[in-house]
Each structure stands twice: as C-alpha cells, then as structure tokens.
Motif scaffolding. Structure first.
Motif, short mmCIF file in Angstrom:
data_model
loop_
_atom_site.label_atom_id
_atom_site.label_comp_id
_atom_site.label_asym_id
_atom_site.label_seq_id
_atom_site.Cartn_x
_atom_site.Cartn_y
_atom_site.Cartn_z
N ALA A 181 0.84 -1.20 0.00
CA ALA A 181 0.00 0.00 0.00
C ALA A 181 0.87 1.24 0.00
N LYS A 182 0.47 2.18 -0.83
CA LYS A 182 1.18 3.46 -0.85
C LYS A 182 0.70 4.32 0.31
N PRO A 183 1.58 5.07 0.94
CA PRO A 183 1.10 5.98 1.98
C PRO A 183 0.19 7.02 1.38
N SER A 184 -0.80 7.41 2.13
CA SER A 184 -1.72 8.42 1.63
C SER A 184 -0.97 9.72 1.39
N PRO A 185 -1.11 10.28 0.18
CA PRO A 185 -0.37 11.51 -0.11
C PRO A 185 -0.89 12.68 0.70
N SER A 186 -0.01 13.60 1.01
CA SER A 186 -0.39 14.80 1.74
C SER A 186 -0.23 15.98 0.80
N TYR A 187 -1.32 16.73 0.59
CA TYR A 187 -1.29 17.81 -0.37
C TYR A 187 -1.33 19.17 0.34
N GLU A 188 -0.73 20.14 -0.31
CA GLU A 188 -0.69 21.50 0.22
C GLU A 188 -2.09 22.11 0.16
N PRO A 189 -2.60 22.65 1.24
CA PRO A 189 -3.92 23.28 1.20
C PRO A 189 -3.90 24.53 0.33
N PHE A 190 -5.02 24.86 -0.24
CA PHE A 190 -5.12 26.02 -1.13
C PHE A 190 -4.83 27.30 -0.34
N PRO A 191 -3.83 28.09 -0.77
CA PRO A 191 -3.47 29.28 0.01
C PRO A 191 -4.31 30.51 -0.32
N GLY A 192 -5.25 30.38 -1.28
CA GLY A 192 -6.06 31.52 -1.67
C GLY A 192 -5.52 32.18 -2.92
N ALA A 193 -6.41 32.66 -3.76
CA ALA A 193 -5.99 33.26 -5.03
C ALA A 193 -5.10 34.48 -4.82
N SER A 194 -5.33 35.21 -3.72
CA SER A 194 -4.54 36.43 -3.48
C SER A 194 -3.08 36.13 -3.15
N PHE A 195 -2.78 34.86 -2.88
CA PHE A 195 -1.40 34.46 -2.58
C PHE A 195 -0.49 34.65 -3.80
N ASP A 220 -7.36 32.17 -16.20
CA ASP A 220 -6.60 33.42 -16.15
C ASP A 220 -5.19 33.24 -15.61
N GLY A 221 -4.81 31.99 -15.32
CA GLY A 221 -3.46 31.73 -14.83
C GLY A 221 -3.29 31.84 -13.34
N ILE A 222 -4.34 32.25 -12.64
CA ILE A 222 -4.29 32.33 -11.17
C ILE A 222 -5.02 31.11 -10.60
N PRO A 223 -4.33 30.27 -9.81
CA PRO A 223 -5.00 29.09 -9.28
C PRO A 223 -6.20 29.45 -8.41
N GLY A 224 -7.31 28.80 -8.68
CA GLY A 224 -8.48 28.87 -7.81
C GLY A 224 -8.63 27.54 -7.10
N PRO A 225 -9.67 27.37 -6.29
CA PRO A 225 -9.82 26.13 -5.52
C PRO A 225 -9.86 24.87 -6.39
N GLU A 226 -10.58 24.92 -7.53
CA GLU A 226 -10.68 23.72 -8.36
C GLU A 226 -9.37 23.43 -9.07
N THR A 227 -8.69 24.49 -9.55
CA THR A 227 -7.37 24.30 -10.16
C THR A 227 -6.42 23.64 -9.16
N TRP A 228 -6.42 24.17 -7.95
CA TRP A 228 -5.52 23.65 -6.90
C TRP A 228 -5.85 22.19 -6.58
N LYS A 229 -7.13 21.89 -6.51
CA LYS A 229 -7.55 20.52 -6.21
C LYS A 229 -7.05 19.56 -7.28
N ARG A 230 -7.14 19.95 -8.54
CA ARG A 230 -6.73 19.06 -9.63
C ARG A 230 -5.21 18.97 -9.76
N LEU A 231 -4.51 19.99 -9.36
CA LEU A 231 -3.05 19.96 -9.46
C LEU A 231 -2.44 19.05 -8.39
N ARG A 232 -3.04 18.98 -7.22
CA ARG A 232 -2.55 18.11 -6.14
C ARG A 232 -1.09 18.41 -5.82
#
Length: 354
Positions: A267-281, A338-350
């Motif tokens: 079993a692979k360890p469950s990956p840990s992903y960076e939480p979305f820092p917000g578009a203003s980041f 627009d090139g700025i990550p939003g919540p869905e972009t961030w979710k898909r990028l993992r």
C-alpha cells in the motif's frame, strides 16, 4: 522522453511498415498547437469512432464537431486498412487521463486502474481513430486490425518502444470503452510479435512477473462497472482479462477472471497535499516554497513550457502562463483560465505538502 519527429518522418515510418497511407489536405500543419504543446510523446492511443462510412469518418476526424474542434486524431484507420492522415501535432483525441497510467506507459510496465483524469493526454500520445460503430457487433476486418498493428508498431519502432507503449482510450480515461470489439492485450501481443519481441503482455492489473487471478461469479443486477469497482480494478482490465467482446453483455452465473487479491502490491502511503493558500497568494513579489512545488507539479504534468529557468520560489509570469495552459487543458475559458489558481485548479493539481 521522445520529441515528436517531423511530419515527413512520421509518414515515412508508417509507409515503411507497409501501410497504405492517404494524405488528407493540409494534415502536416493541421493541429491544436495554439492550445498547448504536443510532446514529449510517450505512446500510442487507439480509439473507435462510433461512425459508419470512411468518407464521413475522415471528415469528422479532420474537422471535429460542435464543442470539439478537429483534428480528433493523427490518423483514421478505415475498414479496408487504409490510414488517412488528418492532422499532425496536438489533436483532441486523448483528453485528460490518469497520471499513474502515463507513468506505467513510460516505464513499460503493467497498467494500473485508470481512476483519475488529471493529466493531459493530447500532449503525450499519438492517436489513431478506427472506423467502427463501437457497439460490440460491428466487425473488425483483419485488414483493419493488421493496419492498427502496423501503425502502432511503426511508431514503436521509430522510438525504440515495445508494445507496452500502446494503450486503448478505455485504459487512459475513466468511463471510456474504446476500442470495443477486440482487446488491447491481444493487440499488444500482435504488435510485440511484429516487433520481434518475445516479451509477453501481462494481464492487466498484474505485475510482469508473479501475480495471478481469482474468479468472480456474476450475480443478478451486476454490471461490469460495479464488479470492477468492488474488485478494485477497471472495466478495461476485466475486458482484457476475460477477452470480452462486449462489456455490456455478461450473464448471471458467468465466471469472470479478476485480479487476485492474495498478493496485493504494498500500500502506498496516503499523499499529503498543500492546502489552497487563496488566489490572493499569487502575485508579483511572492516568494514561497509552495510556488516551487506548484511549478514542479506543472512540469511533471507536462505544463512547464514557459519556464526558461526554474521552477523557483518566486511567482513569475512563467508560472502564471503554465497554470493558464493547465486550466485551458481542463476545457476552461475566460476568468476560469486566467493563470491564477483557484480552488478547483488547486484541487486538480494536487500540490505535495511542503
């Protein structure tokens, strides 16, 4: 990694394999390169068209249709075995698929379950659409099957690949069933024989050595999709493992081979992903290891063409343009690309946790 050859080299490889090739119009420059890159290429993908009639099929694959512009592949393989070249470069054929499948293709190992759609396949695969209704009843003439074998073998020979680089759409993108009417395992065996390889094609879902299968008895109300989910595999793997001509036709009491569960992979360890820092980041002057991780993930997914140096910790226009490429590959437009990550972009990028 393989850089796509010139259109002339591509054409020569097909003809050298003994294929009858028809050049359709401006196929050498007809592509979707303005929407994203083509290459590096890692394999060949086979589809069926759900159409009837060669002329109609070739026209659709060249021009596309409402909502999906052409070209829809590089070559159309007709019933008589003729290959009609309709485009060269980026084509709308593979769509988004599973990054784990792409890794297996690169490594030339057994394919895992295709349970994600997070990676641009239009960049990474040559695509051949094969004239067939895709209903499991429309026949596949031997001339057409041989042409599929030859076309895939030609590109494997060109790049020094073996048949593990050749996959079906159903093995790449969840929910797809093409090509339907023959198994990709049998096609890969044919390709390996043509290439002179003694390497057997392992059953899907199993390692190249070891492994095994179990059995499952079909019960009332079962579908192949539900069985695949319960067995932690895919419809494509069950189709190949059981040489099913039609995944919709299974019967109560039928015994199906399923990947054995007695020797599961570690079993692979469950990956840990960076939480979305917000578009203003994401603005000029921002310096963070999160931006480096974002850039590295974009490169891994094939969206790093704007980097001249890096990726690095400073938010730059190159980061923004690469994010925009990723967003457009999801089919998004306008403010959603627009090139700025939003919540869905961030979710898909993992983005891995830093």
């Amino acid at each position: 990694m393989a850089t796509p050859p010139s259109a002339a080299t591509f054409l020569k490889a097909l003809r050298d394999e003994g294929l009858k090739v028809v050049e359709v119009g401006d196929w050498r420059t007809h592509n979707r390169n303005h929407k994203g890159p083509f290459g590096p290429v890692h394999g060949v993908m086979i589809h069926h068209t759900v159409t009837k009639g060669t002329a109609n099929t070739v026209k659709m694959c060249r021009d596309g249709y409402a909502g999906l512009p052409g070209p829809l592949c590089h070559g159309v393989i007709a019933k008589d075995g003729t290959v009609h070249l309709v485009g060269y470069g980026r084509a709308n054929h593979a769509g988004m698929g599973d990054d784990d499948v792409l890794k297996a293709v690169k490594d030339q190992t057994a394919l895992p379950a295709d349970n994600e759609a997070n990676t641009d396949g239009n960049r990474a695969f040559y695509g051949f659409e094969c004239e067939n209704l895709g209903d499991g009843k429309d026949p596949w003439p031997e001339a057409q099957l041989e042409a599929i074998e030859k076309a895939a073998a030609a590109l494997c020979r060109l790049h020094g690949w073996d048949a593990d680089r050749v996959i079906g759409h159903l093995e790449w993108q969840p929910g797809k069933v093409d090509p339907r009417g023959f198994t990709m395992r049998s096609m890969r065996d044919r390709i390996n024989q043509r290439l002179g390889s003694s390497k057997p094609t392992p059953p899907p879902g199993q390692p190249a050595t070891g492994g095994g299968t179990g059995t499952y008895t079909v019960r009332k109300g079962d579908t192949l999709f539900n069985i695949a989910r319960a067995q932690q595999t895919t419809v494509a793997k069950l189709v190949d493992l059981n040489d099913l001509d039609d995944p919709n036709e299974i019967s109560v009491g039928q015994k199906l081979k399923v990947p054995a569960k007695s020797t599961p992979a570690p079993a692979k360890p469950s990956p840990s992903y960076e939480p979305f820092p917000g578009a203003s980041f994401f603005h000029g002057g921002r310096h963070s290891p999160i931006i480096t991780a974002l850039g590295r993930r974009l490169v891994a997914l094939g969206f790093g063409r704007h980097y001249k140096n890096g990726p690095g910790p400073n938010w730059t226009n190159a980061d923004k343009r690469n994010v925009e490429d990723f967003q457009r590959a999801q089919g998004w437009t306008g403010s959603n690309a627009d090139g700025i990550p939003g919540p869905e972009t961030w979710k898909r990028l993992r983005i891995p946790k830093v």
